[in-house]
Design a protein around this motif. Structure first.
Motif, PDB file in Angstrom:
ATOM      1  N   GLY A 119       0.809  -1.217   0.000  1.00 43.13           N
ATOM      2  CA  GLY A 119       0.000   0.000   0.000  1.00 43.13           C
ATOM      3  C   GLY A 119       0.838   1.260   0.000  1.00 43.13           C
ATOM      4  N   PHE A 120       2.137   1.115   0.281  1.00 41.15           N
ATOM      5  CA  PHE A 120       3.039   2.262   0.323  1.00 41.15           C
ATOM      6  C   PHE A 120       3.920   2.360  -0.908  1.00 41.15           C
ATOM      7  CE2 PHE A 120       1.531   1.681   4.533  1.00 41.15           C
ATOM      8  CZ  PHE A 120       1.363   2.973   5.002  1.00 41.15           C
ATOM      9  N   HIS A 121       3.555   1.637  -1.992  1.00 36.73           N
ATOM     10  CA  HIS A 121       4.150   1.901  -3.295  1.00 36.73           C
ATOM     11  C   HIS A 121       3.951   3.375  -3.630  1.00 36.73           C
ATOM     12  CE1 HIS A 121       5.518  -1.681  -5.408  1.00 36.73           C
ATOM     13  NE2 HIS A 121       4.514  -2.379  -4.908  1.00 36.73           N
ATOM     14  N   LEU A 122       4.971   4.012  -4.180  1.00 37.01           N
ATOM     15  CA  LEU A 122       4.768   5.340  -4.738  1.00 37.01           C
ATOM     16  C   LEU A 122       3.870   5.241  -5.966  1.00 37.01           C
ATOM     17  CD1 LEU A 122       8.384   6.812  -4.533  1.00 37.01           C
ATOM     18  CD2 LEU A 122       6.502   7.104  -2.906  1.00 37.01           C
ATOM     19  N   SER A 123       3.100   6.281  -6.209  1.00 29.19           N
ATOM     20  CA  SER A 123       2.228   6.292  -7.382  1.00 29.19           C
ATOM     21  C   SER A 123       3.062   6.274  -8.655  1.00 29.19           C
ATOM     22  CB  SER A 123       1.342   7.537  -7.372  1.00 29.19           C
ATOM     23  OG  SER A 123       2.133   8.698  -7.604  1.00 29.19           O
ATOM     24  N   ASN A 124       2.431   5.895  -9.748  1.00 28.35           N
ATOM     25  CA  ASN A 124       3.148   5.875 -11.021  1.00 28.35           C
ATOM     26  C   ASN A 124       3.668   7.258 -11.398  1.00 28.35           C
ATOM     27  OD1 ASN A 124       2.808   3.105 -11.435  1.00 28.35           O
ATOM     28  ND2 ASN A 124       0.791   3.392 -12.359  1.00 28.35           N
ATOM     29  N   ALA A 125       2.913   8.297 -11.044  1.00 23.99           N
ATOM     30  CA  ALA A 125       3.356   9.661 -11.338  1.00 23.99           C
ATOM     31  C   ALA A 125       4.636   9.993 -10.573  1.00 23.99           C
ATOM     32  CB  ALA A 125       2.252  10.657 -10.988  1.00 23.99           C
ATOM     33  N   GLN A 126       4.699   9.580  -9.305  1.00 20.30           N
ATOM     34  CA  GLN A 126       5.902   9.833  -8.522  1.00 20.30           C
ATOM     35  C   GLN A 126       7.077   8.999  -9.017  1.00 20.30           C
ATOM     36  OE1 GLN A 126       6.282  12.207  -6.456  1.00 20.30           O
ATOM     37  NE2 GLN A 126       4.150  12.813  -6.256  1.00 20.30           N
ATOM     38  N   LEU A 127       6.819   7.767  -9.407  1.00 18.35           N
ATOM     39  CA  LEU A 127       7.890   6.921  -9.942  1.00 18.35           C
ATOM     40  C   LEU A 127       8.476   7.545 -11.208  1.00 18.35           C
ATOM     41  CD1 LEU A 127       6.323   3.375  -9.498  1.00 18.35           C
ATOM     42  CD2 LEU A 127       8.116   4.415  -8.093  1.00 18.35           C
ATOM     43  N   LEU A 184      10.674  10.476 -10.327  1.00 15.49           N
ATOM     44  CA  LEU A 184      11.936  10.078  -9.710  1.00 15.49           C
ATOM     45  C   LEU A 184      12.804   9.196 -10.601  1.00 15.49           C
ATOM     46  CD1 LEU A 184      10.473   9.256  -6.187  1.00 15.49           C
ATOM     47  CD2 LEU A 184      11.961  11.199  -6.756  1.00 15.49           C
ATOM     48  N   GLY A 185      12.300   8.872 -11.791  1.00 14.64           N
ATOM     49  CA  GLY A 185      13.062   8.000 -12.682  1.00 14.64           C
ATOM     50  C   GLY A 185      13.091   6.557 -12.234  1.00 14.64           C
ATOM     51  N   LEU A 186      12.031   6.118 -11.539  1.00 16.54           N
ATOM     52  CA  LEU A 186      11.985   4.763 -10.988  1.00 16.54           C
ATOM     53  C   LEU A 186      10.927   3.879 -11.652  1.00 16.54           C
ATOM     54  CD1 LEU A 186      12.325   5.600  -7.179  1.00 16.54           C
ATOM     55  CD2 LEU A 186      14.021   4.442  -8.616  1.00 16.54           C
ATOM     56  N   THR A 187      10.402   4.313 -12.773  1.00 12.72           N
ATOM     57  CA  THR A 187       9.326   3.545 -13.417  1.00 12.72           C
ATOM     58  C   THR A 187       9.742   2.107 -13.703  1.00 12.72           C
ATOM     59  OG1 THR A 187       8.392   5.546 -14.407  1.00 12.72           O
ATOM     60  CG2 THR A 187       7.795   3.440 -15.417  1.00 12.72           C
ATOM     61  N   ASP A 188      10.984   1.916 -14.134  1.00 10.96           N
ATOM     62  CA  ASP A 188      11.468   0.574 -14.451  1.00 10.96           C
ATOM     63  C   ASP A 188      12.009  -0.163 -13.241  1.00 10.96           C
ATOM     64  OD1 ASP A 188      10.816   0.895 -17.120  1.00 10.96           O
ATOM     65  OD2 ASP A 188      12.793   1.686 -17.658  1.00 10.96           O
ATOM     66  N   ARG A 189      11.909   0.448 -12.047  1.00 12.57           N
ATOM     67  CA  ARG A 189      12.389  -0.196 -10.820  1.00 12.57           C
ATOM     68  C   ARG A 189      11.281  -0.266  -9.778  1.00 12.57           C
ATOM     69  NH1 ARG A 189      14.683  -3.134  -9.727  1.00 12.57           N
ATOM     70  NH2 ARG A 189      16.352  -2.681  -8.243  1.00 12.57           N
ATOM     71  N   GLY A 217       8.883  -1.580  -7.224  1.00 12.13           N
ATOM     72  CA  GLY A 217       9.075  -2.722  -6.341  1.00 12.13           C
ATOM     73  C   GLY A 217      10.431  -2.737  -5.665  1.00 12.13           C
ATOM     74  N   SER A 218      11.362  -1.888  -6.129  1.00  9.47           N
ATOM     75  CA  SER A 218      12.650  -1.751  -5.448  1.00  9.47           C
ATOM     76  C   SER A 218      12.450  -0.953  -4.165  1.00  9.47           C
ATOM     77  CB  SER A 218      13.666  -1.067  -6.353  1.00  9.47           C
ATOM     78  OG  SER A 218      13.253   0.262  -6.645  1.00  9.47           O
ATOM     79  N   ALA A 219      13.393  -1.035  -3.269  1.00 10.75           N
ATOM     80  CA  ALA A 219      13.238  -0.360  -1.977  1.00 10.75           C
ATOM     81  C   ALA A 219      12.969   1.141  -2.110  1.00 10.75           C
ATOM     82  CB  ALA A 219      14.467  -0.619  -1.109  1.00 10.75           C
ATOM     83  N   PRO A 220      13.649   1.870  -3.016  1.00  8.90           N
ATOM     84  CA  PRO A 220      13.379   3.308  -3.117  1.00  8.90           C
ATOM     85  C   PRO A 220      11.996   3.652  -3.674  1.00  8.90           C
ATOM     86  CG  PRO A 220      15.521   2.758  -4.065  1.00  8.90           C
ATOM     87  CD  PRO A 220      14.792   1.474  -3.858  1.00  8.90           C
ATOM     88  N   SER A 221      11.286   2.660  -4.225  1.00  6.31           N
ATOM     89  CA  SER A 221       9.971   2.941  -4.818  1.00  6.31           C
ATOM     90  C   SER A 221       8.835   2.859  -3.808  1.00  6.31           C
ATOM     91  CB  SER A 221       9.703   1.971  -5.980  1.00  6.31           C
ATOM     92  OG  SER A 221       9.439   0.650  -5.520  1.00  6.31           O
ATOM     93  N   PHE A 222       9.174   2.732  -2.518  1.00  6.29           N
ATOM     94  CA  PHE A 222       8.185   2.723  -1.441  1.00  6.29           C
ATOM     95  C   PHE A 222       8.329   3.963  -0.573  1.00  6.29           C
ATOM     96  CE2 PHE A 222       8.542  -1.747  -2.504  1.00  6.29           C
ATOM     97  CZ  PHE A 222       7.246  -2.211  -2.395  1.00  6.29           C
ATOM     98  N   ASP A 223       7.219   4.406  -0.014  1.00  8.29           N
ATOM     99  CA  ASP A 223       7.226   5.465   0.994  1.00  8.29           C
ATOM    100  C   ASP A 223       7.475   4.811   2.348  1.00  8.29           C
ATOM    101  OD1 ASP A 223       6.825   7.639   2.649  1.00  8.29           O
ATOM    102  OD2 ASP A 223       4.639   7.666   2.390  1.00  8.29           O
ATOM    103  N   VAL A 224       8.742   4.487   2.614  1.00  6.40           N
ATOM    104  CA  VAL A 224       9.070   3.745   3.832  1.00  6.40           C
ATOM    105  C   VAL A 224       8.798   4.575   5.080  1.00  6.40           C
ATOM    106  CG1 VAL A 224      11.516   4.400   3.733  1.00  6.40           C
ATOM    107  CG2 VAL A 224      10.816   2.366   5.005  1.00  6.40           C
ATOM    108  N   TRP A 225       8.981   5.899   4.986  1.00  6.19           N
ATOM    109  CA  TRP A 225       8.746   6.734   6.162  1.00  6.19           C
ATOM    110  C   TRP A 225       7.258   6.806   6.484  1.00  6.19           C
ATOM    111  CZ3 TRP A 225      12.944   7.397   8.803  1.00  6.19           C
ATOM    112  CH2 TRP A 225      14.174   7.407   8.136  1.00  6.19           C
ATOM    113  N   GLY A 226       6.419   6.821   5.448  1.00  6.54           N
ATOM    114  CA  GLY A 226       4.972   6.756   5.682  1.00  6.54           C
ATOM    115  C   GLY A 226       4.566   5.426   6.291  1.00  6.54           C
TER     116      GLY A 226
END
Length: 220
Positions: free
Chosen positions: A61-69, A72-77, A79-88
């Motif tokens: 549920g804490f995946h970043l939205s596609n717009a945020q990915l 951030l240049g993370l569209t192809d990543r 599910g990687s650790a940086p693609s989650f809102d870990v602080w949230g």
């Protein structure tokens, strides 16, 4: 007694006697079966201890939205650790542990929309044990370390790589990719994410082997 019933009993033994709510984490690489196990545990705990005794809280549920990915240049990543809102995620875990006077609502990930969705799950005041699951719960890195402090224990679900890889390809096919695209995504994204997660295995409190683990719900 089935394995899920035994694990549910072990999980319930973590609950505090002073009224505090306890959170159990289920970690493991992509495709290990974490959400299946977590949901089976919650269902079994509610069967044994009554409706609302346990609740489900997925990291997805804490995946970043596609717009945020994309930003951030993370569209192809994804599910990687940086693609989650870990602080949230860590902040919600704190609320779940500390707040018992009101319901806490929990986001989820929608595999049809391919986006996180708000408030799909509820942790009601009556809940004594919350089961959360996600890839990186045992990782000793900033953010994940802060989230870990709110977990009573982390159990690591171990599944053979070839089984996981087959599941992950099927997941991508179901999501609309063709076979070549599904294989490329598993190889280029899910597989390196899985290697990161496997390196965190040593930080877990307990290792569970998925083979021989019957993730079905006991009947009365």
């Amino acid at each position: 007694m089935g394995m899920i019933t035994e694990l549910a009993a072990d999980a319930w033994n973590l609950t505090a006697t002073d009224g505090r709510r306890v959170v159990l984490g289920i970690a493991g690489p992509p495709g290990a079966g974490k959400s299946t196990l977590a949901r089976a545990l919650v269902a079994e705990l509610e069967r044994l201890h009554g409706a609302g005794a346990a609740a489900y809280l997925p990291l997805d549920g804490f995946h970043l939205s596609n717009a945020q990915l994309e930003r951030l240049g993370l569209t192809d990543r994804k599910g990687s650790a940086p693609s989650f809102d870990v602080w949230g995620y860590a902040a919600l875990l704190r609320r779940v542990v500390e707040e018992r006077e009101r319901s806490v609502y929990v986001p989820d990930y929608d595999r049809v929309l391919h986006e996180p969705v708000a408030a799909r799950h509820e942790v009601p005041p009556s809940t004594g044990l919350v089961v959360t699951e996600g890839n990186y719960l045992a990782c000793d890195e900033p953010g994940w370390r802060e989230a870990r402090r709110w977990l009573a224990e982390v159990w690591y679900l171990e599944t053979p790589d070839e089984v996981r890889q087959g599941r992950l390809i099927e997941r991508q096919l179901a999501g609309g990719r063709d076979m070549a695209g599904a294989r490329a995504w598993e190889l280029g994204n899910d597989r390196p994410n899985g290697e990161v997660v496997k390196s965190s295995r040593v930080n877990s409190d307990r290792i569970l082997a998925s083979f021989g683990l019957d993730m079905t719900i006991s009947e009365d």
